[in-house]
Design an enzyme around this catalytic site. Sequence first.
Site, PDB file in Angstrom:
ATOM      1  N   THR A 208      -4.136  -4.526 -10.478  1.00 42.49           N
ATOM      2  CA  THR A 208      -4.078  -3.497 -11.526  1.00 42.49           C
ATOM      3  C   THR A 208      -2.943  -3.775 -12.510  1.00 42.49           C
ATOM      4  OG1 THR A 208      -2.601  -2.168 -10.174  1.00 42.49           O
ATOM      5  CG2 THR A 208      -4.955  -1.729  -9.957  1.00 42.49           C
ATOM      6  N   ASP A 266      -0.614   5.668   0.004  1.00 39.59           N
ATOM      7  CA  ASP A 266       0.085   4.439   0.349  1.00 39.59           C
ATOM      8  C   ASP A 266       1.145   4.793   1.375  1.00 39.59           C
ATOM      9  OD1 ASP A 266       1.131   1.987   0.511  1.00 39.59           O
ATOM     10  OD2 ASP A 266       1.901   1.887  -1.534  1.00 39.59           O
ATOM     11  N   SER A 274       0.166  -4.181   5.866  1.00 39.68           N
ATOM     12  CA  SER A 274      -0.308  -5.001   4.757  1.00 39.68           C
ATOM     13  C   SER A 274       0.614  -6.202   4.524  1.00 39.68           C
ATOM     14  CB  SER A 274      -0.375  -4.132   3.498  1.00 39.68           C
ATOM     15  OG  SER A 274      -0.497  -4.941   2.348  1.00 39.68           O
ATOM     16  N   LYS A 298       7.917   2.107  -5.996  1.00 45.72           N
ATOM     17  CA  LYS A 298       7.134   2.567  -4.853  1.00 45.72           C
ATOM     18  C   LYS A 298       8.023   3.330  -3.876  1.00 45.72           C
ATOM     19  CE  LYS A 298       3.552   0.289  -3.062  1.00 45.72           C
ATOM     20  NZ  LYS A 298       2.826  -0.859  -2.499  1.00 45.72           N
TER      21      LYS A 298
END
Lengths: 501, 501
Positions: A208, A266, A274, A298
């Site tokens: 993205t 998330d 991940s 984040k």
Amino acid sequence: MNGNAHPLRARRLRLLTQDEAIVLMRTDAHVCKSEGLGPRARVLVRAGAREVIATLYQIENAWLLAGEVGLSEAAWRRLGLNAGDVVEVQNAPTVESLADVRRRIYGGRLDARAFGAIITDIVAGRYADIHLATFVAACSASPLDLEEITHLTGTMADAGDRLSWDTPVVSDKHCVGGLPGNRTTPIVVAIAASCGLIMPKTSSRAITSPSGTADAMETLAPIDLDVTAMRRVVEAEGACIAWGGAMRLSPADDVLIRVERALEIDTEGQLIASVLSKKIAAGATHVVLDLPVGPTAKVRTDLAADKLTAHISAVAASFGLKTRVLRTDGAQPVGRGIGPALEARDVLAVLQGEPQAPQELRARALAIAAAVLEMAAAAPEGRGAALAEETLASGRAWVKFQRICAAQGGMREPPVAPLTRPLAAAHSGILTHINNRKLSRLAKLAGAPDDKAAGVELLARLGDYVTAGAPVVIVHAETPGELDYALAFAAANMDMFEIEV
Amino acid sequence: MNGNAHPLRARRLRLLTQDEAIVLMRTDAHVCKSEGLGPRARVLVRAGAREVIATLYQIENAWLLAGEVGLSEAAWRRLGLNAGDVVEVQNAPTVESLADVRRRIYGGRLDARAFGAIITDIVAGRYADIHLATFVAACSASPLDLEEITHLTGTMADAGDRLSWDTPVVSDKHCVGGLPGNRTTPIVVAIAASCGLIMPKTSSRAITSPSGTADAMETLAPIDLDVTAMRRVVEAEGACIAWGGAMRLSPADDVLIRVERALEIDTEGQLIASVLSKKIAAGATHVVLDLPVGPTAKVRTDLAADKLTAHISAVAASFGLKTRVLRTDGAQPVGRGIGPALEARDVLAVLQGEPQAPQELRARALAIAAAVLEMAAAAPEGRGAALAEETLASGRAWVKFQRICAAQGGMREPPVAPLTRPLAAAHSGILTHINNRKLSRLAKLAGAPDDKAAGVELLARLGDYVTAGAPVVIVHAETPGELDYALAFAAANMDMFEIEV
């Protein structure tokens, strides 16, 4: 005839759906009647030994014949079809592992067996989007405990290819959560390799964002290496900067990340699984994690960073993986350029020791490289910074970088955009805030990452005094149309830069 | 030009996706570049004042021109388009109510405002499947409390049309959870109306089953009544048996039920909101709930039935809705027929008082009718059964049913299948178990519900002694192909009948 198999001619639709397997059939296709298939049914499509589970949509136009089934590119690829091949379509069997997902929704905990079954089904494409979303939600509603995170990480790492390097120390680095222009990887890898470390780095393309490390690196050298080519480069130079997508490392991660993004869910557990599953699959033993902390990053608070650091280290340790987490400033873009070629130019400026090189990119790369060197015992604790600085300043890192590019297939010049347009500050004052999200959108409207030369060049940093009419950013584009759209967006969104009088 | 609106010519694809809005564009469509749209992007499609949010897939063949956008039937209908109309496509705005969904996932509770925003967005088609699945999961992971169920029920009822009847008592009934052949509704309605009750009944078509009440009723009379026609019938006869789909009663329910089915997640809170929101929207005041309890039914234990009964009554009460829950045997199919016309014949046999009429269907209908009559004070407590029995046995219910059918547009004969084939018991013994799921599948393979005459006729009941070679069921089909598929399935699945020697 068992009443379940229905041969149809496969038609390639060239339908792009990311990794989603979709098939189209006419409502009067015999199989739809006999199997009771309606729109959105989940069907099993079999071609010889290969099979894929797909979502069915029905179409009532002349595009397809009643005896044909149209397949999305994802389905076509997974079945390895050729034009005119015959496939069989039937109702998809129930996906057993969904019982485990439901169990977790209702408060149960999952063990290694359950995660193994779920991840296997996800990688095999047996989960529809609603199933993936439910799994993500199930792992978020009651957070995964450390044991579950460990099981999930292990099964994700096992679900794809595994690289192994017969050396005790394999270095790696990873940046948690995007920050535009944060292209430290090529610099860190070059420094580490110059100091004799083994660093087989795989990076991802943008999903993205306006550019991923792989997109930027691709403007400097080929990155599409298979495992054999990657080994050759690492044996010759000690390191590489390759595109991970060619490798199938933790493929479940690619599927889950897409859904997590779309849901804006998330959680810590999913983040840890991940990151670590990819590193474990890549065969890394010592990993430095760049953790930007800031209001729009984040991770937003030191408390959250403390918790994440503790948990990520604990899970990594259970796989014999050593990690060191570096907290960095997440407040603003790191380099000057945003977009593949523009970011590559920042990297070159730092490696070549140009005085105008973006200093915060240089400083970040050195800090990470220092940690990498210390973890690998190439430098004593506290001495990594000096060694990193000396390796970069001496030009040895630049030489090594050119050798790595040559080994990957030949170094090249990043392209230059034919069209550029400066955006001026509306009034004079101190630049106090940059909206990274809007800045990324601007770079994407300009054509990044598909247009390698497109993007945004940031001329001012937070705290700088900017003068009314003086350019704050320069938009780079390859086509007039994209330049127009970018400028139209910018005109309506100059509030992405807050300038205090 | 604001850089956000992109006119494209609309192409009707006749793509069937249930209610999912999907658009196709070529990758070289200008808007894809300028808006940075890739496969699976969520886009806002605007046609004049109307708009719909759709999922984008990209296609690289000659089906579409670069200046065109192809739309699924659902999207085409919602935009009210005509061939060649111009629409505008842009990135979809973020769906604000998803923040509430995320909040609930992370353990928060939702109030009326939050449920209102979520249900509004769902009905407007702003939720992608992954969003719907996340909402369903969020309402399941930590179960909805009574207050939340009440808010959800109210907002769902408010989200669509609301019927109102200027009479103090409006009777209704509902069966919770499918049981094949459970067609009590036409019988109950006929009895209730004969006794002067007002019962404007709406029923649904089959979604995954071989027949819904609406499908069976449609073989006897028109059911596709709009609100005006429905009022006319009810004013004339006191009752109707119409298809709810023609009205927009709790439209969110239709969307959520599809996802809950696919996920096999069906929590108490969602069940209650689903059932009651439809009843509230239909203007009912007194509702009898038929609750089949059994090993393969939706509700499997008396404990679960107790809890559901308590909660459903509490939520209903807060809307001034009176409910009475009847527990019934959920072990086996109710009628003899499974499939629209076959079920209609069972209904007729009961109404006409034929000696061979399926007795358990008759008994269930009478029990429910008794409760309906008592709730509406048409009979004193404990005397409803006698009144129902007398109304049915005297033939008054049968006369009333014919009048209702006439008012709905004329009574008709259910069709008879041209092809039938008996399936024989493999060996002699007592029929101890019937797999309802497989039996339904058999009826669907035979063509039900689309082929009205197709389905399965069950000749033996649990506890009956069957003789080897004697027929257990008769398969009815309209085409040889479907008969073949049904028989092939049956041959491989005769274990759907357990016969103990």
